[in-house]
Enzyme design. Sequence first.
Site, short mmCIF file in Angstrom:
data_model
loop_
_atom_site.label_atom_id
_atom_site.label_comp_id
_atom_site.label_asym_id
_atom_site.label_seq_id
_atom_site.Cartn_x
_atom_site.Cartn_y
_atom_site.Cartn_z
N THR A 100 0.86 -1.18 0.00
CA THR A 100 0.00 0.00 0.00
C THR A 100 0.89 1.23 0.00
O THR A 100 1.65 1.46 0.93
CB THR A 100 -0.92 0.01 1.24
OG1 THR A 100 -1.71 -1.18 1.23
CG2 THR A 100 -1.86 1.21 1.20
N LYS A 175 -8.02 0.72 -1.92
CA LYS A 175 -7.52 0.20 -0.64
C LYS A 175 -7.56 1.28 0.45
O LYS A 175 -7.91 0.99 1.60
CB LYS A 175 -6.08 -0.31 -0.84
CG LYS A 175 -5.34 -0.72 0.45
CD LYS A 175 -5.92 -1.96 1.09
CE LYS A 175 -5.18 -2.36 2.36
NZ LYS A 175 -3.82 -2.88 2.10
#
Length: 288
Positions: A100, A175
Amino acid sequence: MSDIVRVGFVGLGDIGKPMATRLAARQAEDGLALGVFDLAAAPVEELVAAGAKAAAGVGALAAGSDVLCVMVNNDEQVRSVLDEALAAAPAGLTVAIHSTVAPGTPAELEELAARRGVRLVDAPVSGGVMGAGTGELAIMVGGSQEAFAAVRPVLDVLAKKVVHAGPIGAGTKFKLARNLMHYAAFTAATEAQRLAEAAGLDIVALGEVVRHTDALTGGPGAIMYRDTTAEMEPGSFWFTTFGHLRQLAEKDLDFAIALAEELGVDVPLARIARERLAPGLGFPEEQR
């Protein structure tokens, strides 16, 4: 690309190792050949024992891969791995960034990769260690249709839910939106714990109840079925359905806030929820 998909995996940490182990176990079944690299020797040895081949470095791994999966800690490490990979990568390689990263990073990395004839997708994961080990992750992908198609056979081994979220960067934004809810809910949980503890309750038992009921109801995801955040039309299906939810929620929030005031517990998220749930659900201003 041959019938066998050569997969390189960089980053064998808490999530990366079970992901790679899943790929190792499914090599014969899914037509994969797995190579791995990590700076730490122990997880590499475990993956070799599971059937993967160890690479001497990121460059060597990239040079022998069709798909290179990257699961390291942060933007800096991702950039470092990609630099090494691109220095040796053959044209036609597709890189999947599972870490991420910042919202703008995937587009920058895609541009760098394209200069070497390499495709790149951002493909962050959700589902934790358990999901990684069982192949039940959700993976949210940003990138071109061509790049998505190239990584899909690998992602289908790793995940039960694969979403092509849109162009490069969309997977990361997906996300971040998911995790906003995740960690806001965690913060609300700490508020609930303080309230329960002040009331003399067993907060371990409270956690058991929350996990049990969330497994049944879906938790916050239970309200996320509308395809828009626009105001609802009075009399519509969702207006009626959420009207009942709102009635119950506002009643319970009022009671919880009153109990918190009685016990001297600060519950700012509860007050925000009481104020913002109705507009957040989409009730028109005149209905609030």
